[in-house]
Design a protein around this motif. Structure first.
Motif, PDB file in Angstrom:
ATOM      1  N   GLY A   1       0.791  -1.393   0.004  1.00 37.75           N
ATOM      2  CA  GLY A   1      -0.108   0.022   0.098  1.00 37.75           C
ATOM      3  C   GLY A   1       0.636   1.174  -0.137  1.00 37.75           C
ATOM      4  N   VAL A   2       1.987   1.230   0.811  1.00 31.34           N
ATOM      5  CA  VAL A   2       2.685   2.460   0.957  1.00 31.34           C
ATOM      6  C   VAL A   2       3.273   2.322  -0.619  1.00 31.34           C
ATOM      7  CG1 VAL A   2       5.153   2.987   1.465  1.00 31.34           C
ATOM      8  CG2 VAL A   2       3.450   1.941   3.317  1.00 31.34           C
ATOM      9  N   PHE A   3       3.947   1.482  -1.354  1.00 33.35           N
ATOM     10  CA  PHE A   3       4.606   1.788  -2.560  1.00 33.35           C
ATOM     11  C   PHE A   3       3.662   2.139  -3.473  1.00 33.35           C
ATOM     12  CE2 PHE A   3       7.308  -1.876  -0.878  1.00 33.35           C
ATOM     13  CZ  PHE A   3       7.929  -1.118   0.039  1.00 33.35           C
ATOM     14  N   ASP A   4       2.204   1.696  -3.571  1.00 35.36           N
ATOM     15  CA  ASP A   4       1.196   2.121  -4.402  1.00 35.36           C
ATOM     16  C   ASP A   4       0.975   3.786  -4.397  1.00 35.36           C
ATOM     17  OD1 ASP A   4      -0.939   1.325  -6.368  1.00 35.36           O
ATOM     18  OD2 ASP A   4      -1.849   2.264  -5.006  1.00 35.36           O
ATOM     19  N   ILE A   5       0.963   4.233  -3.349  1.00 34.88           N
ATOM     20  CA  ILE A   5       0.632   5.452  -2.855  1.00 34.88           C
ATOM     21  C   ILE A   5       1.957   6.201  -3.159  1.00 34.88           C
ATOM     22  CG2 ILE A   5       0.414   7.192  -1.063  1.00 34.88           C
ATOM     23  CD1 ILE A   5      -0.992   5.028   0.885  1.00 34.88           C
ATOM     24  N   GLU A   6       3.111   5.976  -3.246  1.00 31.72           N
ATOM     25  CA  GLU A   6       4.231   6.675  -3.541  1.00 31.72           C
ATOM     26  C   GLU A   6       4.339   6.626  -4.953  1.00 31.72           C
ATOM     27  OE1 GLU A   6       6.051   8.976  -1.711  1.00 31.72           O
ATOM     28  OE2 GLU A   6       4.709   8.529  -0.060  1.00 31.72           O
ATOM     29  N   MET A   7       4.171   5.626  -5.702  1.00 27.51           N
ATOM     30  CA  MET A   7       4.310   5.352  -7.074  1.00 27.51           C
ATOM     31  C   MET A   7       3.277   5.716  -7.924  1.00 27.51           C
ATOM     32  SD  MET A   7       6.539   1.711  -7.257  1.00 27.51           S
ATOM     33  CE  MET A   7       8.271   1.534  -6.674  1.00 27.51           C
ATOM     34  N   ASN A   8       2.058   5.430  -7.455  1.00 24.45           N
ATOM     35  CA  ASN A   8       0.900   5.741  -8.321  1.00 24.45           C
ATOM     36  C   ASN A   8      -0.067   6.621  -7.791  1.00 24.45           C
ATOM     37  OD1 ASN A   8       1.894   3.654 -10.056  1.00 24.45           O
ATOM     38  ND2 ASN A   8       1.044   2.234  -8.457  1.00 24.45           N
ATOM     39  N   GLY A   9       0.027   7.178  -6.579  1.00 25.03           N
ATOM     40  CA  GLY A   9      -1.004   8.004  -6.012  1.00 25.03           C
ATOM     41  C   GLY A   9      -0.537   9.382  -5.815  1.00 25.03           C
ATOM     42  N   GLU A  10      -1.024   9.876  -4.673  1.00 20.96           N
ATOM     43  CA  GLU A  10      -0.450  11.456  -4.214  1.00 20.96           C
ATOM     44  C   GLU A  10       0.789  11.600  -3.587  1.00 20.96           C
ATOM     45  OE1 GLU A  10      -3.781  13.183  -2.446  1.00 20.96           O
ATOM     46  OE2 GLU A  10      -5.160  13.098  -4.202  1.00 20.96           O
ATOM     47  N   GLY A  11       1.154  10.242  -2.771  1.00 21.95           N
ATOM     48  CA  GLY A  11       2.490  10.500  -2.027  1.00 21.95           C
ATOM     49  C   GLY A  11       2.330  11.159  -0.738  1.00 21.95           C
ATOM     50  N   GLY A  12       3.345  11.567  -0.097  1.00 22.92           N
ATOM     51  CA  GLY A  12       3.376  12.102   1.209  1.00 22.92           C
ATOM     52  C   GLY A  12       3.909  11.571   2.237  1.00 22.92           C
ATOM     53  N   LEU A  13       3.820   9.936   2.228  1.00 18.41           N
ATOM     54  CA  LEU A  13       4.566   9.175   3.202  1.00 18.41           C
ATOM     55  C   LEU A  13       6.033   9.449   3.414  1.00 18.41           C
ATOM     56  CD1 LEU A  13       2.525   5.887   2.602  1.00 18.41           C
ATOM     57  CD2 LEU A  13       2.340   7.202   4.505  1.00 18.41           C
ATOM     58  N   VAL A  14       6.772   9.450   2.280  1.00 18.78           N
ATOM     59  CA  VAL A  14       8.211   9.856   2.378  1.00 18.78           C
ATOM     60  C   VAL A  14       8.452  11.193   3.027  1.00 18.78           C
ATOM     61  CG1 VAL A  14      10.267  10.237   0.724  1.00 18.78           C
ATOM     62  CG2 VAL A  14       8.566   8.334   0.577  1.00 18.78           C
ATOM     63  N   ASP A  15       7.890  12.030   2.626  1.00 10.16           N
ATOM     64  CA  ASP A  15       7.948  13.510   3.078  1.00 10.16           C
ATOM     65  C   ASP A  15       7.631  13.469   4.860  1.00 10.16           C
ATOM     66  OD1 ASP A  15       8.341  14.625   0.678  1.00 10.16           O
ATOM     67  OD2 ASP A  15       6.505  15.169   0.315  1.00 10.16           O
ATOM     68  N   ARG A  16       6.726  12.920   4.918  1.00  6.34           N
ATOM     69  CA  ARG A  16       6.419  12.808   6.636  1.00  6.34           C
ATOM     70  C   ARG A  16       7.179  11.983   7.329  1.00  6.34           C
ATOM     71  NH1 ARG A  16       0.292  12.724   9.366  1.00  6.34           N
ATOM     72  NH2 ARG A  16       1.163  12.666  11.492  1.00  6.34           N
ATOM     73  N   VAL A  17       7.562  10.743   6.757  1.00  8.56           N
ATOM     74  CA  VAL A  17       8.513   9.836   7.663  1.00  8.56           C
ATOM     75  C   VAL A  17       9.938  10.351   7.390  1.00  8.56           C
ATOM     76  CG1 VAL A  17       9.280   7.473   7.643  1.00  8.56           C
ATOM     77  CG2 VAL A  17       6.742   7.893   7.353  1.00  8.56           C
ATOM     78  N   VAL A  18      10.342  10.549   6.323  1.00 11.92           N
ATOM     79  CA  VAL A  18      11.967  10.929   5.967  1.00 11.92           C
ATOM     80  C   VAL A  18      12.152  12.295   6.397  1.00 11.92           C
ATOM     81  CG1 VAL A  18      13.603  10.561   4.705  1.00 11.92           C
ATOM     82  CG2 VAL A  18      12.110   8.696   4.777  1.00 11.92           C
ATOM     83  N   GLY A  19      11.485  13.217   5.576  1.00  9.48           N
ATOM     84  CA  GLY A  19      11.584  14.342   5.523  1.00  9.48           C
ATOM     85  C   GLY A  19      11.259  15.224   7.042  1.00  9.48           C
ATOM     86  N   GLU A  20      10.173  14.867   7.380  1.00  9.14           N
ATOM     87  CA  GLU A  20       9.833  15.327   8.779  1.00  9.14           C
ATOM     88  C   GLU A  20      10.390  14.457  10.067  1.00  9.14           C
ATOM     89  OE1 GLU A  20       5.955  16.216   8.791  1.00  9.14           O
ATOM     90  OE2 GLU A  20       5.647  17.171   6.794  1.00  9.14           O
ATOM     91  N   GLY A  21      10.640  13.411   9.803  1.00  3.84           N
ATOM     92  CA  GLY A  21      11.180  12.389  10.852  1.00  3.84           C
ATOM     93  C   GLY A  21       9.886  11.925  11.725  1.00  3.84           C
ATOM     94  N   ASP A  22       8.784  11.990  11.225  1.00  5.60           N
ATOM     95  CA  ASP A  22       7.585  11.811  12.016  1.00  5.60           C
ATOM     96  C   ASP A  22       7.027  10.230  11.936  1.00  5.60           C
ATOM     97  OD1 ASP A  22       5.597  11.691  13.618  1.00  5.60           O
ATOM     98  OD2 ASP A  22       3.976  12.979  12.152  1.00  5.60           O
ATOM     99  N   ILE A  23       8.254   9.385  12.373  1.00  6.15           N
ATOM    100  CA  ILE A  23       7.650   8.101  12.295  1.00  6.15           C
ATOM    101  C   ILE A  23       6.345   7.701  12.831  1.00  6.15           C
ATOM    102  CG2 ILE A  23       8.630   5.847  12.940  1.00  6.15           C
ATOM    103  CD1 ILE A  23      11.273   6.793  12.202  1.00  6.15           C
ATOM    104  N   PRO A  24       6.340   8.402  14.293  1.00  6.63           N
ATOM    105  CA  PRO A  24       4.823   7.865  15.099  1.00  6.63           C
ATOM    106  C   PRO A  24       3.643   8.066  14.260  1.00  6.63           C
ATOM    107  CG  PRO A  24       6.446   8.722  16.221  1.00  6.63           C
ATOM    108  CD  PRO A  24       6.885   9.024  15.127  1.00  6.63           C
ATOM    109  N   GLY A  25       3.635   8.981  13.300  1.00  3.32           N
ATOM    110  CA  GLY A  25       2.354   9.654  12.618  1.00  3.32           C
ATOM    111  C   GLY A  25       2.406   8.721  11.172  1.00  3.32           C
ATOM    112  N   ALA A  26       3.383   8.053  10.837  1.00  2.00           N
ATOM    113  CA  ALA A  26       3.448   7.266   9.429  1.00  2.00           C
ATOM    114  C   ALA A  26       1.756   6.570   9.300  1.00  2.00           C
ATOM    115  CB  ALA A  26       4.461   6.428   9.588  1.00  2.00           C
ATOM    116  N   MET A  27       1.381   5.579  10.307  1.00  2.00           N
ATOM    117  CA  MET A  27       0.274   4.887  10.213  1.00  2.00           C
ATOM    118  C   MET A  27      -0.850   5.705   9.749  1.00  2.00           C
ATOM    119  SD  MET A  27      -1.555   2.086   9.951  1.00  2.00           S
ATOM    120  CE  MET A  27      -0.306   0.724  10.768  1.00  2.00           C
ATOM    121  N   PHE A  28      -0.836   6.789  10.547  1.00  2.00           N
ATOM    122  CA  PHE A  28      -2.147   7.598  10.188  1.00  2.00           C
ATOM    123  C   PHE A  28      -2.006   8.506   8.881  1.00  2.00           C
ATOM    124  CE2 PHE A  28      -1.213   7.120  14.690  1.00  2.00           C
ATOM    125  CZ  PHE A  28      -2.429   6.421  15.379  1.00  2.00           C
ATOM    126  N   GLU A  29      -0.976   8.888   8.331  1.00  2.00           N
ATOM    127  CA  GLU A  29      -0.709   9.313   7.067  1.00  2.00           C
ATOM    128  C   GLU A  29      -1.217   8.396   5.950  1.00  2.00           C
ATOM    129  OE1 GLU A  29       0.005  12.115   4.178  1.00  2.00           O
ATOM    130  OE2 GLU A  29       0.348  12.451   6.330  1.00  2.00           O
TER     131      GLU A  29
END
Length: 577
Positions: free
Chosen positions: A375-403
């Motif tokens: 699901g993560v890869f589909d969102i990043e490759m085919n969807g709107e993305g945002g997970l990489v920005d929040r988890v890696v860019g912002e360092g918000d690992i706890p919020g990854a599931m809710f994003e």
């Protein structure tokens, strides 16, 4: 009567006074010191942790792999038939209830915390050089590393002490303490200074190890509440969360195993599966199913290399931050998980135990991470993305599931369910820890004052709260460095554990006698046999294959009893005659 005994009597405690008071004192002192001396403690343990990761990381990686092969050997060997109880006893819990409770004391909270975060992180920053970030190859490797971290190897760390506990507690009927696993080596000294030192380290390490999980769970609940209701992500909010969950855990631990943990575990695993199915149905279903199957193959393909991979040539330090830390952290609270799993596994054979505790959770882990990871890869490759920005860019690992859940229908409802799941996994972990810590301190499983179990549950919450109150993430970093250092003696104890378990099995079951087979005369080529015959030197040889007289096997239609010694049976019968 000692001062500690008088104190225990005054407070109405029925426990091992030395272990209880010394371990409790160490835990309290550590929590207070962390609050007051966060900087110096962080520096000291950070330095020691960095040295261990740089110089002994290979030992952690080798150790877990050796433990895994040892468990597989026991399960597949004749020792696999040994029952972890009296021979006539059957398992106390059904397979379904047993499986659910494995997650109560295992990594339920961690599965929720890392299900989205770790695949996302490795997808954006591949662990190995030469892999292009956010590529197909990066996605494949991300799943391989994620399953390596949460599959067979993590459950190996739990299974080895759990099996040793189960054998020495249920078979040899020794106290439910870590020192009991060293009885073949220490003998009655398990009750002396050596045994008490082992048990004290185990109790303190368990409290601190579980506190890290509680801290991670608290951060994730706080992140979810922030997304849903705008609750600030602050130390005060986190203390309130810990206080509420600790209170519920205390109520659960007071209710006991069957009324508390068992009910919560069964409910939570069903809700977790429901969330998994919802994500599967409302997401790219076919991609998730195909990707999960492919991820299992990627894991099996990469496993032989990863289980011994040490990043020798590039030495990027990545492994110290991820794999080595995982192993060191997990093994510090493996005594707690081990005793709990042993407690719920009475009546199973070693083969059932190893295959069940290793196989069932690993299979569930593959499915869980496969669906969320795809699901993560589909969102990043085919969807709107945002997970990489929040988890890696912002360092918000706890919020990854809710994003992640925000990309699916009913995001508010599923996020609330996610918070509830983390909370209940959180509760059952504290609940289990309270029961196990009290059992380790008491040295028996008979009913004990509820206040003792309540104290240990409260102690776990107190340590996690103190760390978060002191300096937030820095406080957790101090504890993580500390348990990385503590993990080293636990790994050494793991090797001794294997030796003692094998020795106990041999002592209790006895070695099978060597399998007697027909013995044959020495055969020489015809020309050599003729030459030796003429010289009178052919007495011990023949020209045609011929068995030695008296070594022919006795054929029977009766099945061979592996537990008996044929030679001894013959001796007994000859004596009777």
């Amino acid at each position: 009567m000692t001062v500690l005994n008088r104190l225990a009597q005054r407070w109405g405690l029925k426990t091992g006074t030395f272990l209880f008071f010394v371990s409790a004192a160490i835990v309290v002192v550590f929590a207070v010191a962390t609050i007051i001396f966060t900087g110096p403690m962080g520096s000291a343990f950070g330095t020691a942790s960095d040295w261990l990761m740089a110089n002994l990381g290979w030992f952690y990686i080798l150790g877990v792999t050796v433990f895994l092969f040892f468990l597989i050997y026991l399960a597949l060997s004749r020792w696999g038939r040994v029952r972890l109880s009296d021979e006539e006893e059957k398992p106390e819990h059904s397979d379904k209830a047993w499986f659910a409770m494995l997650f109560a004391a295992g990594i339920g909270t961690i599965l929720m915390f890392w299900a989205v975060a770790e695949p996302t992180y490795h997808f954006a920053q591949p662990p190995r050089a030469g892999v292009e970030p956010e590529s197909i190859e990066a996605a494949q490797e991300a799943m391989g590393f994620t399953l390596y971290h949460f599959g067979l190897h993590t459950w190996t760390i739990f299974t080895l002490p759990a099996l040793a506990f189960a054998y020495f507690i249920h078979k040899r009927r020794l106290p439910p303490r870590v020192s009991s696993m060293f009885q073949p080596l220490l003998g009655e000294k398990i009750h002396g200074p050596a045994g008490k030192t082992i048990d004290t380290i185990a109790i303190v390490g368990t409290v601190l190890g579980v506190a890290v999980s509680i801290g991670l769970g608290t951060l994730q609940i706080n992140a979810g509440l922030s997304d849903l209701f705008g609750v600030s992500e602050s130390a005060i909010a986190q203390i309130i969360i810990i206080s509420v969950v600790t209170g519920v855990a205390i109520l659960s631990v007071a209710a006991g195993l069957n009324k508390g943990i068992k009910v919560l575990s069964n409910v939570n695993i069903l809700v977790a599966i429901g969330l998994l199915v919802f994500v599967l149905i409302t997401g790219p279903t076919l991609v998730m199913i195909k990707g999960t199957v492919e991820s299992a193959g990627t894991y099996l393909y990469m496993l032989p290399e990863l289980m011994l991979w040490n990043d020798t040539f590039l030495d990027t330090g990545w492994q110290g931050s991820w794999t080595v830390f995982y192993w060191a952290w997990t093994i510090t609270w493996s005594p707690f998980v081990g005793i709990f799993i042993a407690k719920i596994s009475k009546g199973r054979t070693i083969r059932q135990f190893v295959l069940g505790v290793l196989g069932l959770p690993t299979l569930f882990t593959i499915i869980w991470f496969g669906i969320f990871g795809m699901g993560v890869f589909d969102i990043e490759m085919n969807g709107e993305g945002g997970l990489v920005d929040r988890v890696v860019g912002e360092g918000d690992i706890p919020g990854a599931m809710f994003e992640f859940l925000s990309n699916f229908p009913l995001a508010g409802v599923t996020s609330a369910i996610g918070i509830m799941l983390v909370g209940v996994f959180f509760i059952t972990s504290m609940d289990s820890a309270g029961l196990v810590l009290d059992t380790m301190s008491n040295g028996h499983e008979d009913p004990a004052p509820t206040k003792q179990r309540v104290f240990w549950t409260f102690a776990v919450g107190l340590v996690a709260a103190a760390l978060l109150l002191a300096s937030g993430d820095e406080g957790l970093a101090v504890l993580q460095d500390f348990i990385t250092v503590v993990g080293l003696p636990f790994f050494v104890l793991g090797f001794l554990m294997m030796i003692n378990l094998k020795r106990a099995l041999k002592e209790d079951a006895g070695e099978l006698p060597p399998l007697q087979t027909r013995r044959w005369m020495r055969v020489l080529p015809p020309e050599e046999w003729m030459r030796r015959r003429r010289a009178g030197e052919a007495e011990d040889a023949v020209m045609v294959p011929e068995p030695i007289e008296g070594t022919e096997p006795e054929y029977t239609d009766e099945p061979f009893d592996l537990s008996s010694d044929p030679d001894q049976d013959k001796d007994k019968s000859s004596v009777k005659e």
